[in-house]
Motif scaffolding. Structure first.
Motif, mmCIF file in Angstrom:
data_model
loop_
_atom_site.group_PDB
_atom_site.id
_atom_site.type_symbol
_atom_site.label_atom_id
_atom_site.label_comp_id
_atom_site.label_asym_id
_atom_site.label_seq_id
_atom_site.Cartn_x
_atom_site.Cartn_y
_atom_site.Cartn_z
ATOM 1 N N GLU A 1 14.201 1.877 -6.445
ATOM 2 C CA GLU A 1 14.502 2.228 -8.499
ATOM 3 C C GLU A 1 12.830 2.674 -8.821
ATOM 4 O O GLU A 1 12.009 1.927 -8.584
ATOM 5 C CB GLU A 1 14.593 1.662 -9.270
ATOM 6 C CG GLU A 1 16.455 0.957 -8.746
ATOM 7 C CD GLU A 1 17.090 0.194 -10.404
ATOM 8 O OE1 GLU A 1 16.201 -0.253 -10.977
ATOM 9 O OE2 GLU A 1 18.068 0.003 -9.713
ATOM 10 N N GLU A 2 12.755 3.978 -9.853
ATOM 11 C CA GLU A 2 11.392 4.408 -10.151
ATOM 12 C C GLU A 2 10.864 3.068 -10.985
ATOM 13 O O GLU A 2 9.328 3.020 -11.061
ATOM 14 C CB GLU A 2 12.130 5.074 -10.858
ATOM 15 C CG GLU A 2 11.637 7.323 -10.460
ATOM 16 C CD GLU A 2 10.517 7.322 -8.917
ATOM 17 O OE1 GLU A 2 8.800 6.556 -9.786
ATOM 18 O OE2 GLU A 2 10.741 8.363 -8.565
ATOM 19 N N ALA A 3 10.959 1.808 -11.679
ATOM 20 C CA ALA A 3 10.623 1.009 -12.117
ATOM 21 C C ALA A 3 10.411 0.041 -11.312
ATOM 22 O O ALA A 3 10.112 -0.872 -11.631
ATOM 23 C CB ALA A 3 11.633 0.881 -13.090
ATOM 24 N N ASN A 4 10.642 0.209 -9.695
ATOM 25 C CA ASN A 4 10.112 -0.999 -8.739
ATOM 26 C C ASN A 4 9.848 -0.515 -8.140
ATOM 27 O O ASN A 4 8.952 -1.071 -6.724
ATOM 28 C CB ASN A 4 11.501 -1.465 -8.502
ATOM 29 C CG ASN A 4 11.055 -2.856 -7.982
ATOM 30 O OD1 ASN A 4 10.496 -3.574 -8.731
ATOM 31 N ND2 ASN A 4 12.115 -3.590 -6.976
ATOM 32 N N ASN A 5 8.937 0.489 -8.152
ATOM 33 C CA ASN A 5 7.831 1.121 -7.243
ATOM 34 C C ASN A 5 6.195 1.399 -7.837
ATOM 35 O O ASN A 5 5.787 1.807 -8.205
ATOM 36 C CB ASN A 5 8.358 3.210 -7.500
ATOM 37 C CG ASN A 5 7.334 3.486 -6.193
ATOM 38 O OD1 ASN A 5 7.068 2.794 -4.796
ATOM 39 N ND2 ASN A 5 6.443 4.711 -6.324
ATOM 40 N N HIS A 6 5.961 -0.235 -6.628
ATOM 41 C CA HIS A 6 4.428 -0.561 -7.422
ATOM 42 C C HIS A 6 2.760 0.251 -6.769
ATOM 43 O O HIS A 6 3.218 0.180 -5.627
ATOM 44 C CB HIS A 6 4.163 -1.990 -7.597
ATOM 45 C CG HIS A 6 5.126 -2.610 -8.448
ATOM 46 N ND1 HIS A 6 6.391 -2.670 -8.125
ATOM 47 C CD2 HIS A 6 5.050 -3.068 -9.608
ATOM 48 C CE1 HIS A 6 7.214 -3.262 -9.107
ATOM 49 N NE2 HIS A 6 6.213 -3.639 -10.074
ATOM 50 N N ARG A 7 2.215 0.367 -7.254
ATOM 51 C CA ARG A 7 0.749 0.166 -6.714
ATOM 52 C C ARG A 7 -0.140 -0.315 -7.630
ATOM 53 O O ARG A 7 -0.265 -1.126 -8.083
ATOM 54 C CB ARG A 7 0.172 1.592 -6.661
ATOM 55 C CG ARG A 7 1.208 2.853 -6.345
ATOM 56 C CD ARG A 7 1.140 2.363 -4.432
ATOM 57 N NE ARG A 7 1.869 3.274 -3.873
ATOM 58 C CZ ARG A 7 3.839 4.042 -3.775
ATOM 59 N NH1 ARG A 7 4.053 2.652 -4.591
ATOM 60 N NH2 ARG A 7 3.861 4.844 -3.343
ATOM 61 N N MET A 8 -0.873 -0.656 -6.198
ATOM 62 C CA MET A 8 -2.219 -1.699 -6.723
ATOM 63 C C MET A 8 -3.101 -1.060 -7.321
ATOM 64 O O MET A 8 -3.636 -0.634 -7.017
ATOM 65 C CB MET A 8 -2.941 -3.046 -5.808
ATOM 66 C CG MET A 8 -1.950 -3.863 -5.021
ATOM 67 S SD MET A 8 -1.158 -5.385 -6.347
ATOM 68 C CE MET A 8 -1.790 -5.648 -6.780
ATOM 69 N N TYR A 9 -3.892 -1.688 -9.087
ATOM 70 C CA TYR A 9 -4.894 -1.480 -9.716
ATOM 71 C C TYR A 9 -6.022 -2.836 -10.004
ATOM 72 O O TYR A 9 -5.949 -3.840 -9.229
ATOM 73 C CB TYR A 9 -4.191 -0.753 -11.258
ATOM 74 C CG TYR A 9 -3.324 -0.245 -11.470
ATOM 75 C CD1 TYR A 9 -4.060 1.194 -11.281
ATOM 76 C CD2 TYR A 9 -1.752 0.283 -10.823
ATOM 77 C CE1 TYR A 9 -2.800 2.911 -11.063
ATOM 78 C CE2 TYR A 9 -1.090 1.162 -10.360
ATOM 79 C CZ TYR A 9 -1.592 2.403 -10.532
ATOM 80 O OH TYR A 9 -0.815 3.957 -10.720
ATOM 81 N N TYR A 10 -6.937 -1.677 -10.345
ATOM 82 C CA TYR A 10 -7.725 -2.682 -10.292
ATOM 83 C C TYR A 10 -8.921 -2.230 -11.449
ATOM 84 O O TYR A 10 -8.691 -1.093 -12.282
ATOM 85 C CB TYR A 10 -9.149 -2.907 -9.368
ATOM 86 C CG TYR A 10 -10.046 -1.771 -8.718
ATOM 87 C CD1 TYR A 10 -10.947 -1.968 -9.969
ATOM 88 C CD2 TYR A 10 -9.405 -0.027 -8.216
ATOM 89 C CE1 TYR A 10 -12.420 -0.799 -9.451
ATOM 90 C CE2 TYR A 10 -10.188 0.433 -8.271
ATOM 91 C CZ TYR A 10 -11.612 -0.168 -8.651
ATOM 92 O OH TYR A 10 -13.040 0.957 -8.510
ATOM 93 N N THR A 11 -10.159 -3.820 -12.057
ATOM 94 C CA THR A 11 -11.193 -3.218 -12.617
ATOM 95 C C THR A 11 -12.051 -4.167 -12.559
ATOM 96 O O THR A 11 -11.290 -5.352 -11.694
ATOM 97 C CB THR A 11 -10.289 -4.389 -15.077
ATOM 98 O OG1 THR A 11 -11.383 -3.340 -15.693
ATOM 99 C CG2 THR A 11 -10.008 -4.890 -14.706
#
Length: 277
Positions: A130-140
């Motif tokens: 689902e669109e609400a379960n299509n993750h990518r990794m981010y960083y700070t």
């Protein structure tokens, strides 16, 4: 030591400890009750000790609806600074979640890197998720946990990815252990880079079975041990490796208490542990 939580995450921070990296015991009770975020839970606690001896802790504060993660610090794992909510994804109004923030200290740049998984519907190509379960990794990044660099995309491997961990495995060699969160996979893979922020290579074939997540990595002698949550079988699994290309199943050699949910392994001096036992 191994950070831990207990379902459903309301009672906060738990610890396991081990003297050999294989046999783990629980410390009784919770060491910190979460008070920040929409749901005020603590899942996926990650601790790294900075060069000044301070332990920094980040965690997931809600399943959905939060655009940041929890943060606090301690010098002794007993007395904690006031908890803060770090709103790293507030610039992306459709962000569904911020999951499993993971700390890494970059010795070369003398800064902390924090990576996490977020879903922004419609942003990336997806499979059957689902669109609400299509993750990518981010960083700070941050040097002081007071100012943070703007959040940026950390990893888009071409599929939904969560639960990534950066490991320094050589002078200028870094390994990323990650969960392929697509419905037909949901297993652990690795990728490689010359810098902790990447770019990372194409993800490997899976080295665990399906329905596994939450990896953490520790160096033990000449071997690396990768612990992971084998949640389908309601147990902990582990593999050993010397090169992150060949893996040996060692679940028969480890002992992890029932109820432990994934966090990260970090080293402390014995006196720190003995003060809180």
């Amino acid at each position: 030591m191994f950070t831990s939580f207990r379902e459903p995450g309301k009672d906060g921070l738990h610890f396991l400890y081990s003297y050999d990296g294989y046999k783990w015991d629980s410390l009784p009770n919770s060491f910190l009750t979460p008070v920040v975020g929409k749901d005020k839970i603590m899942r996926d606690p990650s601790i790294v000790k900075g060069p000044d001896g301070v332990f920094h802790l980040v965690w997931t504060t809600s399943w959905k609806g939060d655009k940041g993660f929890g943060y606090t610090s301690s010098r002794d794992l007993q007395h904690w600074e006031q908890q803060e909510f770090i709103p790293v994804m507030e610039h992306e109004p459709t962000t569904v979640n911020v999951w499993a923030p993971e700390l890494f200290y970059d010795e070369d740049e003398k800064q902390f890197i924090i990576i996490w998984a977020s879903c922004i519907p419609g942003r990336f190509e997806k499979g059957i998720e689902e669109e609400a379960n299509n993750h990518r990794m981010y960083y700070t990044t941050t040097k002081d946990f007071k100012t943070f660099s703007p959040a940026k995309l950390f990893l888009d491997p071409g599929f939904s990815v969560i639960d990534a961990v950066i490991v320094k495995t050589g002078m200028q060699e870094y390994t990323l252990v990650l969960k392929d969160n697509t419905r037909n996979e949901r297993d652990l893979k690795v990728a490689f880079a010359k810098h902790p922020l990447g770019p990372y290579s194409t993800a490997s074939a899976a080295f665990t079975g399906k329905l596994t997540e939450g990896p953490t990595v520790l160096k033990n002698g000449e071997e690396w041990l990768i612990y992971y949550d084998d949640y389908d079988n309601k147990r902990y699994g582990a593999v050993s490796t010397t090169d992150f290309h060949n893996f040996k199943d060692i679940k028969g050699q480890i002992s992890v208490p029932d109820g432990h949910k994934h966090g990260t392994v970090f080293k402390v001096r014995k006196k720190v542990l003995h003060q809180i036992k």
